[in-house]
Design a protein around this motif. Structure first.
Motif, PDB file in Angstrom:
ATOM      1  N   ALA A  66      34.704  35.450  33.752  1.00 34.50           N
ATOM      2  CA  ALA A  66      34.681  34.574  34.926  1.00 34.50           C
ATOM      3  C   ALA A  66      33.258  34.177  35.299  1.00 34.50           C
ATOM      4  CB  ALA A  66      35.359  35.277  36.100  1.00 34.50           C
ATOM      5  N   GLN A  67      32.333  35.128  35.178  1.00 35.34           N
ATOM      6  CA  GLN A  67      30.926  34.841  35.493  1.00 35.34           C
ATOM      7  C   GLN A  67      30.396  33.711  34.610  1.00 35.34           C
ATOM      8  OE1 GLN A  67      28.525  36.162  37.638  1.00 35.34           O
ATOM      9  NE2 GLN A  67      27.073  34.732  36.762  1.00 35.34           N
ATOM     10  N   GLN A  68      30.650  33.795  33.321  1.00 33.48           N
ATOM     11  CA  GLN A  68      30.149  32.788  32.390  1.00 33.48           C
ATOM     12  C   GLN A  68      30.841  31.436  32.599  1.00 33.48           C
ATOM     13  OE1 GLN A  68      27.594  32.996  30.429  1.00 33.48           O
ATOM     14  NE2 GLN A  68      27.209  35.177  30.735  1.00 33.48           N
ATOM     15  N   VAL A  69      32.153  31.456  32.846  1.00 30.40           N
ATOM     16  CA  VAL A  69      32.901  30.211  33.039  1.00 30.40           C
ATOM     17  C   VAL A  69      32.444  29.506  34.314  1.00 30.40           C
ATOM     18  CG1 VAL A  69      35.181  29.250  33.543  1.00 30.40           C
ATOM     19  CG2 VAL A  69      34.917  30.947  31.727  1.00 30.40           C
ATOM     20  N   GLU A 114      32.451  34.862  43.664  1.00 30.25           N
ATOM     21  CA  GLU A 114      33.825  34.908  44.160  1.00 30.25           C
ATOM     22  C   GLU A 114      34.807  34.946  42.996  1.00 30.25           C
ATOM     23  OE1 GLU A 114      36.309  32.638  47.725  1.00 30.25           O
ATOM     24  OE2 GLU A 114      34.481  31.756  46.892  1.00 30.25           O
ATOM     25  N   ALA A 115      34.530  34.164  41.961  1.00 29.31           N
ATOM     26  CA  ALA A 115      35.391  34.154  40.775  1.00 29.31           C
ATOM     27  C   ALA A 115      35.358  35.502  40.066  1.00 29.31           C
ATOM     28  CB  ALA A 115      34.942  33.049  39.817  1.00 29.31           C
ATOM     29  N   VAL A 116      34.167  36.133  40.013  1.00 24.88           N
ATOM     30  CA  VAL A 116      34.045  37.442  39.387  1.00 24.88           C
ATOM     31  C   VAL A 116      34.879  38.472  40.145  1.00 24.88           C
ATOM     32  CG1 VAL A 116      32.459  39.331  38.865  1.00 24.88           C
ATOM     33  CG2 VAL A 116      31.777  36.983  38.391  1.00 24.88           C
ATOM     34  N   VAL A 117      34.763  38.466  41.479  1.00 27.40           N
ATOM     35  CA  VAL A 117      35.507  39.438  42.295  1.00 27.40           C
ATOM     36  C   VAL A 117      37.014  39.260  42.105  1.00 27.40           C
ATOM     37  CG1 VAL A 117      36.055  40.142  44.662  1.00 27.40           C
ATOM     38  CG2 VAL A 117      33.677  39.704  44.010  1.00 27.40           C
ATOM     39  N   CYS A 118      37.491  38.010  42.169  1.00 21.75           N
ATOM     40  CA  CYS A 118      38.933  37.765  41.983  1.00 21.75           C
ATOM     41  C   CYS A 118      39.400  38.214  40.601  1.00 21.75           C
ATOM     42  CB  CYS A 118      39.244  36.276  42.173  1.00 21.75           C
ATOM     43  SG  CYS A 118      39.156  35.726  43.887  1.00 21.75           S
ATOM     44  N   SER A 119      38.578  37.994  39.593  1.00 22.43           N
ATOM     45  CA  SER A 119      38.959  38.386  38.227  1.00 22.43           C
ATOM     46  C   SER A 119      38.976  39.895  38.066  1.00 22.43           C
ATOM     47  CB  SER A 119      37.994  37.748  37.218  1.00 22.43           C
ATOM     48  OG  SER A 119      38.069  36.338  37.281  1.00 22.43           O
ATOM     49  N   ILE A 120      38.027  40.566  38.689  1.00 23.11           N
ATOM     50  CA  ILE A 120      38.002  42.036  38.628  1.00 23.11           C
ATOM     51  C   ILE A 120      39.222  42.617  39.334  1.00 23.11           C
ATOM     52  CG2 ILE A 120      36.810  44.060  39.558  1.00 23.11           C
ATOM     53  CD1 ILE A 120      34.174  42.709  38.871  1.00 23.11           C
ATOM     54  N   LEU A 121      39.596  42.014  40.484  1.00 18.07           N
ATOM     55  CA  LEU A 121      40.720  42.534  41.266  1.00 18.07           C
ATOM     56  C   LEU A 121      42.069  42.004  40.781  1.00 18.07           C
ATOM     57  CD1 LEU A 121      39.266  42.287  44.897  1.00 18.07           C
ATOM     58  CD2 LEU A 121      39.362  44.286  43.397  1.00 18.07           C
ATOM     59  N   GLY A 170      44.027  23.403  45.103  1.00 21.53           N
ATOM     60  CA  GLY A 170      42.843  23.617  45.914  1.00 21.53           C
ATOM     61  C   GLY A 170      41.950  24.708  45.358  1.00 21.53           C
ATOM     62  N   HIS A 171      40.985  25.133  46.183  1.00 20.26           N
ATOM     63  CA  HIS A 171      40.007  26.138  45.757  1.00 20.26           C
ATOM     64  C   HIS A 171      40.688  27.463  45.390  1.00 20.26           C
ATOM     65  CE1 HIS A 171      36.286  28.364  45.463  1.00 20.26           C
ATOM     66  NE2 HIS A 171      36.646  29.166  46.453  1.00 20.26           N
ATOM     67  N   GLY A 172      41.663  27.884  46.202  1.00 23.12           N
ATOM     68  CA  GLY A 172      42.378  29.126  45.919  1.00 23.12           C
ATOM     69  C   GLY A 172      43.131  29.064  44.604  1.00 23.12           C
ATOM     70  N   ASP A 173      43.676  27.878  44.296  1.00 27.30           N
ATOM     71  CA  ASP A 173      44.386  27.710  43.031  1.00 27.30           C
ATOM     72  C   ASP A 173      43.414  27.799  41.848  1.00 27.30           C
ATOM     73  OD1 ASP A 173      47.015  27.118  44.173  1.00 27.30           O
ATOM     74  OD2 ASP A 173      46.057  25.290  44.897  1.00 27.30           O
ATOM     75  N   TRP A 174      42.196  27.243  42.036  1.00 20.16           N
ATOM     76  CA  TRP A 174      41.189  27.315  40.966  1.00 20.16           C
ATOM     77  C   TRP A 174      40.800  28.768  40.713  1.00 20.16           C
ATOM     78  CZ3 TRP A 174      36.292  28.971  39.815  1.00 20.16           C
ATOM     79  CH2 TRP A 174      35.689  28.419  38.676  1.00 20.16           C
ATOM     80  N   LEU A 175      40.609  29.544  41.814  1.00 23.10           N
ATOM     81  CA  LEU A 175      40.267  30.969  41.663  1.00 23.10           C
ATOM     82  C   LEU A 175      41.386  31.720  40.950  1.00 23.10           C
ATOM     83  CD1 LEU A 175      38.649  31.840  45.130  1.00 23.10           C
ATOM     84  CD2 LEU A 175      37.485  31.676  42.918  1.00 23.10           C
ATOM     85  N   ALA A 176      42.634  31.418  41.310  1.00 24.41           N
ATOM     86  CA  ALA A 176      43.770  32.079  40.657  1.00 24.41           C
ATOM     87  C   ALA A 176      43.809  31.733  39.171  1.00 24.41           C
ATOM     88  CB  ALA A 176      45.077  31.670  41.331  1.00 24.41           C
ATOM     89  N   ALA A 177      43.509  30.472  38.843  1.00 19.57           N
ATOM     90  CA  ALA A 177      43.533  30.050  37.442  1.00 19.57           C
ATOM     91  C   ALA A 177      42.433  30.729  36.640  1.00 19.57           C
ATOM     92  CB  ALA A 177      43.392  28.532  37.359  1.00 19.57           C
ATOM     93  N   VAL A 178      41.204  30.753  37.182  1.00 16.26           N
ATOM     94  CA  VAL A 178      40.103  31.350  36.422  1.00 16.26           C
ATOM     95  C   VAL A 178      40.277  32.859  36.302  1.00 16.26           C
ATOM     96  CG1 VAL A 178      38.466  31.782  38.335  1.00 16.26           C
ATOM     97  CG2 VAL A 178      37.600  31.241  36.057  1.00 16.26           C
ATOM     98  N   SER A 179      40.807  33.514  37.343  1.00 16.05           N
ATOM     99  CA  SER A 179      40.999  34.963  37.256  1.00 16.05           C
ATOM    100  C   SER A 179      42.141  35.322  36.307  1.00 16.05           C
ATOM    101  CB  SER A 179      41.244  35.573  38.649  1.00 16.05           C
ATOM    102  OG  SER A 179      42.413  35.056  39.233  1.00 16.05           O
TER     103      SER A 179
END
Length: 470
Positions: free
Chosen positions: A107-110, A121-128, A202-211
């Protein structure tokens, strides 16, 4: 849940003032999924309600909590880590935690390549994202085994529903809500399906997709198995429309994460190619046999302790260490008070005899690791002698003769607070990375204590003789 020793030790080391310039609290916390969730949980707790309870990133959590509070969390995790070592199934949970770390790396690299402001934020969502998996694998190992057995070849959540009555995603989200984590982080933890963006994306959907993509990439990459490259390519193609990133660009980012993971992860096959895994397996068998040699050597030295000379005891100790710990080189240095220097008196290993004339140094204190060991009267283990930051602590004589060593041990020999010499052993690059156990440290201390008893017995005899003469 246990934390990762590397991250926790780094934080505790920084709290003690070690390597302050190299230390970054945020980056260190993000390498440990357990510490990440605990830091966010505390920052969003009622205790810190004045800050609005919407702490979404570790960077902000560090500002809210302060380094001392995070240090206390790390100390608590260190204790849990030690206790969890006694659990036979704790490695299963560690595998899931390490996969979470790998997901965070992806997630960090993407995110860094397209939305750097939300990368953390993307890193945290992916870790969790796999919090449910981590919790079940650690707290309910028997149920986790049932889930993995039933889930073979089909959806994991279907198996979880059968075994637990709810999905792993639901367990993770419920825990996050119970801990009071912000809504957008919880939204980012949900599972997303590959495909096209909808009208309300939206932003939350993008975070869900990347995680989701990062977690599934971590699953594919972690085991370093045949077919992982194809699986990652399929994920990049499927999630590219949702993330609005070209598949090729995603693959480049994932490739960077894979390289970083191979260097930083501890137990993943990805970080241990087949040759390295075979070498470590052989090393494990060698270490088990070596510990038996150490125990036997200590026993033999105790049997002759009443009659053997200090030289004989030193020779027995050195040979036991050389064989038991599979040293590349092992040497005994003794202090000559008249000449005011330490000199190598005996040794084992290839090339030692030729090097012995060069292995001598002044007994006046110098700020290096050998004098530090002699002054502290404690066994010192140097894991990475080739670390550039450590170069200033290595004396010139060592660099000229033993610079091929990657790791080494110093066993000081001290009587009444005065150093009389030391035993030294090292491993070169051909031996896998060393982590000495508490049992091995204990046996080394037993060996040097037996040598020092012989020295003290001889000194007592010399004093008694002088007393009779006078």
């Amino acid at each position: 849940m246990p934390g990762f020793t590397k991250a926790i030790s780094a934080i505790l080391g920084a709290m003690r003032g070690e390597d302050e310039q190299e230390f970054n609290m945020t980056q260190t916390v993000l390498t440990d999924p357990v510490l990440t969730q605990k830091v966010l949980r505390l920052a969003n707790s009622g205790m810190y309600a004045a800050f609005g309870q919407r702490v979404n990133t570790v960077s902000k959590a560090v500002l809210v909590l302060g380094t001392e509070a995070i240090g206390h969390l790390a100390l608590g995790l260190k204790l849990i880590e030690e206790l969890s070592k006694s659990l036979p199934d704790s490695e299963v949970a560690h595998i899931e935690m390490e996969k979470a770390v790998l997901a965070g790396m992806v997630a960090q690299q993407v995110a860094a390549g397209c939305l750097p402001k939300v990368a953390e934020e993307a890193v945290v969502c992916s870790i969790l994202h796999t919090l449910g998996r981590m919790m079940v694998s650690f707290y309910m190992p028997e149920r986790w085994l049932q889930i993995t057995q039933r889930g073979a070849g089909r959806a994991e959540d279907e198996a979880a529903e059968e075994v637990l009555g709810m999905s792993l995603e639901r367990i993770g989200v419920a825990a996050a809500r119970h801990w009071g984590l912000p809504a957008n982080l919880i939204s980012g933890m949900r599972r997303s399906a590959p495909g096209q963006r909808g009208n309300t994306f939206g932003h939350g959907d993008w975070l869900a997709a990347v995680s989701t993509m990062s977690s599934q990439c971590a699953d594919a990459l972690w085991g370093d198995e045949p077919g992982s490259t194809e699986a990652v390519s399929a994920l990049a193609t499927g999630f590219a429309p949702l993330l609005n990133i070209a598949p090729d660009a995603l693959l480049v980012s994932i490739g960077k994460a894979k390289v970083a993971a191979a260097a930083d992860l501890q137990i993943a096959p990805l970080a241990k190619p087949a040759e390295r895994r075979a070498l470590e397996a052989a090393s494990t068998r060698l270490r088990a046999e070596g510990n038996r040699i150490l125990v036997s050597g200590v026993s033999d030295m105790r049997d002759v302790a009443a009659s053997a000379s200090p030289g004989q005891m030193s020779s027995m100790a050195l040979e036991t260490l050389y064989q038991g710990l599979s040293f590349t080189h092992a040497m005994a240095f003794m202090r000559n008070r008249r000449d005011k220097e330490y000199t190598c008196k005996m040794g084992f290993g290839e090339g030692v005899q030729a090097m012995m004339p060069e292995m001598r140094f002044n007994d006046a204190y110098e700020p290096n690791v050998f004098h530090a060991a002699l002054n502290s009267d404690r066994v010192i283990f140097i894991e990475n002698a080739r670390d550039p930051k450590f170069a200033a602590k290595l004396p010139a004589w060592w660099k000229q003769t033993l610079s091929g060593a990657r790791s080494f041990v110093i066993l000081p020999l001290c009587a009444n607070g005065q150093a009389v010499g030391f035993l030294y052993g090292d491993w070169d690059q051909s031996f896998p990375a060393i982590q000495l156990s508490a049992a091995e440290f204990s046996l080394m201390n037993d060996l040097r204590a037996l040598v020092m008893k012989a020295v003290e017995r001889r000194r007592a005899g010399e004093l008694e003789t002088l007393g009779r003469v006078s």
